[in-house]
Motif scaffolding. Structure first.
Motif, mmCIF file in Angstrom:
data_model
loop_
_atom_site.group_PDB
_atom_site.id
_atom_site.type_symbol
_atom_site.label_atom_id
_atom_site.label_comp_id
_atom_site.label_asym_id
_atom_site.label_seq_id
_atom_site.Cartn_x
_atom_site.Cartn_y
_atom_site.Cartn_z
ATOM 1 N N LYS A 20 0.823 -1.222 0.000
ATOM 2 C CA LYS A 20 0.000 0.000 0.000
ATOM 3 C C LYS A 20 0.853 1.266 0.000
ATOM 4 N N TYR A 21 2.071 1.168 0.515
ATOM 5 C CA TYR A 21 2.933 2.339 0.658
ATOM 6 C C TYR A 21 4.276 2.105 -0.017
ATOM 7 N N CYS A 22 4.854 3.167 -0.543
ATOM 8 C CA CYS A 22 6.170 3.105 -1.183
ATOM 9 C C CYS A 22 7.205 2.661 -0.157
ATOM 10 N N ASN A 53 10.247 3.373 -0.141
ATOM 11 C CA ASN A 53 11.264 4.395 0.018
ATOM 12 C C ASN A 53 10.736 5.627 0.755
ATOM 13 N N CYS A 54 9.642 6.229 0.263
ATOM 14 C CA CYS A 54 9.166 7.499 0.821
ATOM 15 C C CYS A 54 7.884 7.369 1.632
ATOM 16 N N GLU A 55 7.328 6.158 1.707
ATOM 17 C CA GLU A 55 6.134 5.873 2.500
ATOM 18 C C GLU A 55 4.872 6.601 2.024
ATOM 19 N N VAL A 56 4.848 7.108 0.792
ATOM 20 C CA VAL A 56 3.636 7.722 0.263
ATOM 21 C C VAL A 56 2.638 6.603 -0.066
ATOM 22 N N GLU A 57 1.347 6.871 0.157
ATOM 23 C CA GLU A 57 0.336 5.874 -0.163
ATOM 24 C C GLU A 57 0.193 5.786 -1.673
ATOM 25 N N ILE A 87 9.307 -2.371 -4.169
ATOM 26 C CA ILE A 87 8.120 -1.830 -4.816
ATOM 27 C C ILE A 87 8.061 -0.362 -4.415
ATOM 28 N N LEU A 88 8.195 0.500 -5.408
ATOM 29 C CA LEU A 88 8.287 1.937 -5.165
ATOM 30 C C LEU A 88 7.199 2.681 -5.918
#
Length: 128
Positions: free
Chosen positions: A84-86, A88-92, A118-119
Motif C-alpha cells: 500500500k505504501y512506497c 522508500n518514501c512511505e507515500v500511499e 516496490i516503489l
C-alpha cells in the motif's frame, strides 16, 4: 499398429506422436482460424485480461518482458498486490500519477534475482 484407445497411456502416446508429426498443419490451422475470427479473439483476450488470473498473468508477463528476474513470481505478485505504501518514501500508492506502483530492479545481469523494491513512480525514477 493397433492402438487400444481404452488404455490411457497408449492413447496419450498416440496423440502426442500425431501432434508432433502434424505440428506445421496444426499451427497453420490455428493461425488461419485466429485470422478469420479476429474480433472474437480480441474480445476473448480483453475479457480474460479483466479477470484476476488474467491481470496476474499479464503483469508477470510484462515483468519478464522488461527483465525483472526473481525465483518466485507468484510471491512477488502477492507482495506487489498487497503493498500500500512506497518502500522508500512511505507515500500511499493510489495508482494515479506519482503514486503508481513500480517494481524497482537493477539492470545488471547476474545469477541473483534483480528485483529490489516496490516503489512509487517518483522514487523509481529518482533511483534510476
Amino acid at each position: 499398429m493397433t492402438i487400444d484407445f481404452n488404455n490411457k497411456e497408449e492413447r496419450l502416446a498416440y496423440f502426442a506422436e500425431w501432434r508432433n508429426k502434424n505440428r506445421g498443419s496444426i499451427l497453420a490451422y490455428k493461425r488461419a482460424w485466429n485470422h478469420e475470427n479476429k474480433p472474437y479473439v480480441a474480445q476473448h483476450a480483453k475479457k480474460y485480461r479483466q479477470t484476476p488470473k488474467g491481470k496476474k498473468n499479464c503483469l508477470i508477463h510484462n515483468w519478464k518482458r522488461i527483465g525483472i528476474i526473481v525465483d518466485d513470481y507468484d510471491s512477488l505478485y502477492e507482495r506487489y498486490k498487497n503493498t500500500k505504501y512506497c518502500d522508500n518514501c512511505e507515500v500511499e500508492m493510489s495508482g494515479l500519477g506519482r503514486a503508481r506502483k513500480c517494481c524497482d530492479h537493477d539492470h545488471s545481469i547476474n545469477d541473483k534475482p534483480n528485483f529490489r523494491n516496490i516503489l512509487c513512480t517518483y522514487c523509481n525514477l529518482m533511483r534510476g
